[in-house]
Design a protein around this motif. Structure first.
Motif, PDB file in Angstrom:
ATOM      1  N   GLY A   1      16.317  -5.071  13.188  1.00  0.00           N
ATOM      2  CA  GLY A   1      15.516  -4.109  12.464  1.00  0.00           C
ATOM      3  C   GLY A   1      15.632  -4.299  10.962  1.00  0.00           C
ATOM      4  N   SER A   2      16.854  -4.584  10.498  1.00  0.00           N
ATOM      5  CA  SER A   2      17.054  -4.811   9.066  1.00  0.00           C
ATOM      6  C   SER A   2      16.287  -6.027   8.590  1.00  0.00           C
ATOM      7  CB  SER A   2      18.553  -4.984   8.787  1.00  0.00           C
ATOM      8  OG  SER A   2      18.781  -5.285   7.442  1.00  0.00           O
ATOM      9  N   LEU A   3      16.331  -7.095   9.368  1.00  0.00           N
ATOM     10  CA  LEU A   3      15.608  -8.310   8.994  1.00  0.00           C
ATOM     11  C   LEU A   3      14.104  -8.074   9.027  1.00  0.00           C
ATOM     12  CD1 LEU A   3      15.546 -11.338   8.349  1.00  0.00           C
ATOM     13  CD2 LEU A   3      15.580 -11.760  10.808  1.00  0.00           C
ATOM     14  N   ALA A   4      13.607  -7.414  10.087  1.00  0.00           N
ATOM     15  CA  ALA A   4      12.169  -7.182  10.223  1.00  0.00           C
ATOM     16  C   ALA A   4      11.633  -6.347   9.064  1.00  0.00           C
ATOM     17  CB  ALA A   4      11.873  -6.486  11.552  1.00  0.00           C
ATOM     18  N   ASP A   5      12.443  -5.398   8.581  1.00  0.00           N
ATOM     19  CA  ASP A   5      12.003  -4.567   7.457  1.00  0.00           C
ATOM     20  C   ASP A   5      11.884  -5.367   6.170  1.00  0.00           C
ATOM     21  OD1 ASP A   5      11.791  -2.336   9.015  1.00  0.00           O
ATOM     22  OD2 ASP A   5      13.805  -1.587   8.546  1.00  0.00           O
ATOM     23  N   LYS A   6      12.629  -6.475   6.069  1.00  0.00           N
ATOM     24  CA  LYS A   6      12.607  -7.288   4.855  1.00  0.00           C
ATOM     25  C   LYS A   6      11.523  -8.362   4.887  1.00  0.00           C
ATOM     26  CE  LYS A   6      17.520  -6.876   3.548  1.00  0.00           C
ATOM     27  NZ  LYS A   6      17.924  -5.828   4.497  1.00  0.00           N
ATOM     28  N   LEU A   7      10.998  -8.653   6.060  1.00  0.00           N
ATOM     29  CA  LEU A   7       9.995  -9.706   6.206  1.00  0.00           C
ATOM     30  C   LEU A   7       8.584  -9.137   6.067  1.00  0.00           C
ATOM     31  CD1 LEU A   7      11.378 -11.676   9.295  1.00  0.00           C
ATOM     32  CD2 LEU A   7      11.423 -12.425   6.917  1.00  0.00           C
ATOM     33  N   PRO A   8       7.641  -9.909   5.510  1.00  0.00           N
ATOM     34  CA  PRO A   8       6.228  -9.488   5.538  1.00  0.00           C
ATOM     35  C   PRO A   8       5.755  -9.357   6.981  1.00  0.00           C
ATOM     36  CG  PRO A   8       6.565 -11.372   4.061  1.00  0.00           C
ATOM     37  CD  PRO A   8       7.840 -11.203   4.819  1.00  0.00           C
ATOM     38  N   ASP A   9       4.786  -8.466   7.221  1.00  0.00           N
ATOM     39  CA  ASP A   9       4.290  -8.257   8.585  1.00  0.00           C
ATOM     40  C   ASP A   9       3.783  -9.555   9.198  1.00  0.00           C
ATOM     41  OD1 ASP A   9       4.914  -5.604   8.395  1.00  0.00           O
ATOM     42  OD2 ASP A   9       2.880  -4.949   7.922  1.00  0.00           O
ATOM     43  N   ASP A  10       3.099 -10.370   8.398  1.00  0.00           N
ATOM     44  CA  ASP A  10       2.600 -11.642   8.925  1.00  0.00           C
ATOM     45  C   ASP A  10       3.736 -12.529   9.416  1.00  0.00           C
ATOM     46  OD1 ASP A  10      -0.034 -11.016   8.470  1.00  0.00           O
ATOM     47  OD2 ASP A  10      -0.178 -12.075   6.569  1.00  0.00           O
ATOM     48  N   MET A  11       4.858 -12.520   8.680  1.00  0.00           N
ATOM     49  CA  MET A  11       5.981 -13.372   9.052  1.00  0.00           C
ATOM     50  C   MET A  11       6.626 -12.906  10.352  1.00  0.00           C
ATOM     51  SD  MET A  11       7.621 -16.081   8.399  1.00  0.00           S
ATOM     52  CE  MET A  11       7.368 -16.556   6.694  1.00  0.00           C
ATOM     53  N   VAL A  12       6.669 -11.592  10.590  1.00  0.00           N
ATOM     54  CA  VAL A  12       7.238 -11.079  11.832  1.00  0.00           C
ATOM     55  C   VAL A  12       6.443 -11.601  13.022  1.00  0.00           C
ATOM     56  CG1 VAL A  12       7.694  -9.007  13.195  1.00  0.00           C
ATOM     57  CG2 VAL A  12       8.197  -9.018  10.749  1.00  0.00           C
ATOM     58  N   LEU A  13       5.100 -11.576  12.917  1.00  0.00           N
ATOM     59  CA  LEU A  13       4.261 -12.072  14.019  1.00  0.00           C
ATOM     60  C   LEU A  13       4.390 -13.573  14.173  1.00  0.00           C
ATOM     61  CD1 LEU A  13       2.294 -10.538  15.966  1.00  0.00           C
ATOM     62  CD2 LEU A  13       3.107  -9.187  14.044  1.00  0.00           C
ATOM     63  N   VAL A  14       4.466 -14.303  13.058  1.00  0.00           N
ATOM     64  CA  VAL A  14       4.644 -15.757  13.132  1.00  0.00           C
ATOM     65  C   VAL A  14       5.985 -16.096  13.776  1.00  0.00           C
ATOM     66  CG1 VAL A  14       5.015 -17.834  11.738  1.00  0.00           C
ATOM     67  CG2 VAL A  14       3.089 -16.328  11.239  1.00  0.00           C
ATOM     68  N   LEU A  15       7.030 -15.373  13.392  1.00  0.00           N
ATOM     69  CA  LEU A  15       8.362 -15.602  13.957  1.00  0.00           C
ATOM     70  C   LEU A  15       8.357 -15.383  15.464  1.00  0.00           C
ATOM     71  CD1 LEU A  15      11.402 -16.109  13.564  1.00  0.00           C
ATOM     72  CD2 LEU A  15      11.660 -13.679  13.047  1.00  0.00           C
ATOM     73  N   LYS A  16       7.729 -14.290  15.899  1.00  0.00           N
ATOM     74  CA  LYS A  16       7.663 -14.001  17.338  1.00  0.00           C
ATOM     75  C   LYS A  16       6.868 -15.080  18.065  1.00  0.00           C
ATOM     76  CE  LYS A  16       5.824 -10.690  20.667  1.00  0.00           C
ATOM     77  NZ  LYS A  16       5.016  -9.467  20.865  1.00  0.00           N
ATOM     78  N   THR A  17       5.739 -15.487  17.499  1.00  0.00           N
ATOM     79  CA  THR A  17       4.916 -16.520  18.134  1.00  0.00           C
ATOM     80  C   THR A  17       5.685 -17.834  18.253  1.00  0.00           C
ATOM     81  OG1 THR A  17       2.902 -15.508  17.253  1.00  0.00           O
ATOM     82  CG2 THR A  17       2.747 -17.798  17.977  1.00  0.00           C
ATOM     83  N   MET A  18       6.402 -18.198  17.199  1.00  0.00           N
ATOM     84  CA  MET A  18       7.166 -19.443  17.234  1.00  0.00           C
ATOM     85  C   MET A  18       8.271 -19.403  18.282  1.00  0.00           C
ATOM     86  SD  MET A  18       7.486 -20.731  13.290  1.00  0.00           S
ATOM     87  CE  MET A  18       6.166 -21.727  12.573  1.00  0.00           C
ATOM     88  N   HIS A  19       8.866 -18.238  18.490  1.00  0.00           N
ATOM     89  CA  HIS A  19       9.880 -18.122  19.532  1.00  0.00           C
ATOM     90  C   HIS A  19       9.265 -18.309  20.923  1.00  0.00           C
ATOM     91  CE1 HIS A  19      13.671 -17.348  17.613  1.00  0.00           C
ATOM     92  NE2 HIS A  19      13.178 -16.394  16.860  1.00  0.00           N
ATOM     93  N   LEU A  20       8.071 -17.760  21.126  1.00  0.00           N
ATOM     94  CA  LEU A  20       7.403 -17.936  22.413  1.00  0.00           C
ATOM     95  C   LEU A  20       7.012 -19.396  22.629  1.00  0.00           C
ATOM     96  CD1 LEU A  20       5.143 -14.736  22.433  1.00  0.00           C
ATOM     97  CD2 LEU A  20       7.162 -15.161  23.842  1.00  0.00           C
ATOM     98  N   VAL A  21       6.548 -20.060  21.574  1.00  0.00           N
ATOM     99  CA  VAL A  21       6.217 -21.480  21.673  1.00  0.00           C
ATOM    100  C   VAL A  21       7.472 -22.294  21.951  1.00  0.00           C
ATOM    101  CG1 VAL A  21       5.342 -23.478  20.403  1.00  0.00           C
ATOM    102  CG2 VAL A  21       4.156 -21.288  20.234  1.00  0.00           C
ATOM    103  N   LYS A  22       8.586 -21.907  21.342  1.00  0.00           N
ATOM    104  CA  LYS A  22       9.856 -22.590  21.619  1.00  0.00           C
ATOM    105  C   LYS A  22      10.209 -22.497  23.100  1.00  0.00           C
ATOM    106  CE  LYS A  22      14.829 -22.302  20.900  1.00  0.00           C
ATOM    107  NZ  LYS A  22      15.058 -22.373  22.357  1.00  0.00           N
ATOM    108  N   ASP A  23      10.018 -21.312  23.699  1.00  0.00           N
ATOM    109  CA  ASP A  23      10.302 -21.148  25.126  1.00  0.00           C
ATOM    110  C   ASP A  23       9.432 -22.087  25.964  1.00  0.00           C
ATOM    111  OD1 ASP A  23      12.213 -19.247  24.586  1.00  0.00           O
ATOM    112  OD2 ASP A  23      10.891 -17.538  24.946  1.00  0.00           O
TER     113      ASP A  23
END
Length: 548
Positions: A447-469
């Motif tokens: 939660g602390s990290l997500a609050d510091k990241l731009p909203d676009d970056m949170v979605l990109v981070l999540k998408t990249m994790h799914l692609v990694k899987d």
């Protein structure tokens, strides 16, 4: 009139309609139906509150049990006491995960969707919850065909339905928490897929979303000492759900995405996006081309069909790298159920993947997209000055030295070759805790990290994790994944005047020189130094133990 002209006519008509009130029930219902709905809502609320209280008591009781165990066996050392606490907490996780899974299945609808969303938050929730809620990705219970046909008539009218649709298969080819898909044949012989939103879904959405918010607030209050809060995840879920419920937006996303791939000579023919039939598309109904293929998760079936999984992984990586770094228009839900593999055939000599379910996209601004390209170039090259500049431009200056750790498995000054997997030392771990301003890496850190990241970056981070899987499932390597992203980042970083081929050649020269220096340092330092570098990802930091 041609099909193309017909679609343009229907598309214009659909887009001119007032937007549907997605989270409000606008359906006129009788007094009896309203009374029945109140009873159903009351049961859902009571079931949810009861489950929440049971889970909360589980964790409170686990802390009491751990303290009693420590008091009764005071001769145990500090490490034994820690193990006792962890043991009781693990049991609470296991039981709580099963209660949450049971609640999602019984309530259905939004709760299944929220459970699926929670299962994708690796690191934000304990492993037991990720594993239990991950089973919600399985096929949901399909609604009867009569109910589907009633929705079709409401959306396009009985007469238009008779004129346009010749047949709808009784059995759904796919069913999820919000909608189900049926194969159908149109009067002109075209085979299509009809995605139909579940009836009465909108009626329960508002109360369910409010209920989830109240429970998150209650949990944050009850477990304030643990820093628990998933408010950021609930906000993201609500925003994404609003988009996914408007099938007109999904149809528009589909056409826009298809246009990008059609104009890209590297991916044209390798990535398939179904065409939209606008005469049968409304806010609760979308009609697309029917595409046959092998689900990407069925790796053994792919091999039997003569498809090498590594080739599939390569197409998936190239496609999502292009969306993130070049197009700036990203499919944010690449779980296995949304990708099909289409082997070569007589009509198509090229292996391809089909992207399905276009309800959730992120439209990245050009400034963010270019900044992300420069960020990835700097992370791969371990260029600290460029990292600082990129993070400042993207509005996250305090995280410049954490971004390589989050994305590419190594800290900014780690001596490790790209793609290496090693463990953090306790000193490195403590430094990361200090940077995030937390006492421990757990739910609070995400939660602390997500609050510091731009909203676009949170979605990109999540998408990249799914692609990694997906890449892991298909046998791909982290090193290759990072290099594919880097290549797309260099191509997408088009602010300068130099042509791409020159920029990529210079980037490769710098990268391999840096790798050679790192290998020489590791060889000279001996094997003991090789245990220093990196963790696999932020998710792994919160789920693995560390060397003391």
């Amino acid at each position: 009139m041609s099909n193309t002209n017909q679609n343009e006519k229907y598309k214009e008509r659909r887009n001119s309609r007032a937007q549907v009130a997605l989270l409000e029930d606008t359906t006129q219902i009788s007094g009896k139906q309203r009374a029945e709905a109140l009873v159903v809502d009351g049961v859902r609320i009571a079931r949810t509150v009861s489950t929440f209280c049971r889970i909360a008591l589980l964790y409170k009781w686990s802390k009491v049990q751990a303290r009693l165990a420590v008091m009764m066996e005071s001769d145990k050392g500090e490490k034994d006491n820690d193990k006792e606490t962890v043991s009781h907490r693990e049991k609470a996780h296991a039981r709580g995960a099963q209660l949450a899974l049971e609640l999602c299945r019984k309530n259905g609808g939004v709760f299944v969707k929220f459970g699926q969303h929670a299962a994708s938050l690796k690191g934000a929730l304990p492993r037991q919850y990720i594993e239990a809620l991950g089973t919600l990705q399985d096929r949901a219970q399909a609604r009867p065909l009569a109910e589907v046909m009633a929705t079709l008539e409401e959306e396009i009218g009985a007469e238009a339905l008779r004129d346009l649709v010749a047949h709808v298969d009784e059995e759904a080819v796919g069913c999820a928490s919000l909608a189900q898909v049926h194969r159908a044949e149109l009067r002109d012989g075209r085979i299509v897929a009809l995605k139909v939103q579940h009836r009465d879904l909108l009626r329960v959405l508002r109360s369910d979303l409010h209920l989830v918010k109240y429970l998150d607030a209650a949990a944050a209050w009850l477990f304030a000492n643990e820093g628990f809060s998933l408010a950021w995840a609930v906000r993201e879920f609500e925003e994404n759900l609003t988009r996914e419920l408007d099938f007109l937006e999904e149809a528009q996303n589909c056409e826009r995405s298809a246009g990008y791939f059609a104009r890209d000579p590297r991916l044209r023919g390798k990535v398939r996006v179904p065409g939209v039939h606008w005469e049968l598309t409304t806010p609760r109904l979308v009609c697309m081309d029917y595409i046959k293929g092998i689900p990407i998760a069925k790796v053994d079936e792919l091999k039997r069909a003569g498809v090498e999984p590594s080739r599939v992984a390569s197409i998936v990586l190239d496609a999502f790298a292009a969306m993130i770094f070049e197009y700036g228009f990203v499919h944010c839900d690449p779980h296995p159920g949304n990708l099909l593999v289409c082997p070569e055939s007589d009509s198509s000599k090229e292996l391809s993947i089909a992207l399905l379910d276009h309800g959730l996209y992120r439209d990245l601004g050009s400034r963010f997209r270019r900044g992300n390209c420069q960020l990835w170039e700097a992370m791969i090259l371990q260029d600290q000055a460029a990292l600082r500049t990129a993070c400042e431009d993207m509005g996250m200056p305090s995280l410049w030295d954490l971004m390589p750790f989050i994305f590419v498995n190594r800290t900014v000054d780690t001596r490790a070759t790209l793609g290496d997997r090693a463990r953090l030392t306790s000193a490195e771990l403590q430094e990361i805790k200090d940077r995030l301003g937390i006492a421990d890496l757990g739910l609070a850190s995400v939660g602390s990290l997500a609050d510091k990241l731009p909203d676009d970056m949170v979605l990109v981070l999540k998408t990249m994790h799914l692609v990694k899987d997906l890449n892991d499932m298909l046998g791909g390597s982290n090193r290759n994944r990072f290099l594919v992203y880097a290549k797309a980042a260099v191509r997408g970083d088009d602010a300068g005047m130099a042509p791409y081929t020159l920029r990529w050649s210079l980037f490769q020269a710098r990268f391999y020189l840096n790798e050679a220096r790192t290998r020489a340092w590791l060889d000279a330092s001996g094997p003991s130094s090789q245990a220093e570098p990196v963790q696999q990802s932020l998710s792994a930091v919160m789920s693995e133990s560390f060397d003391p």
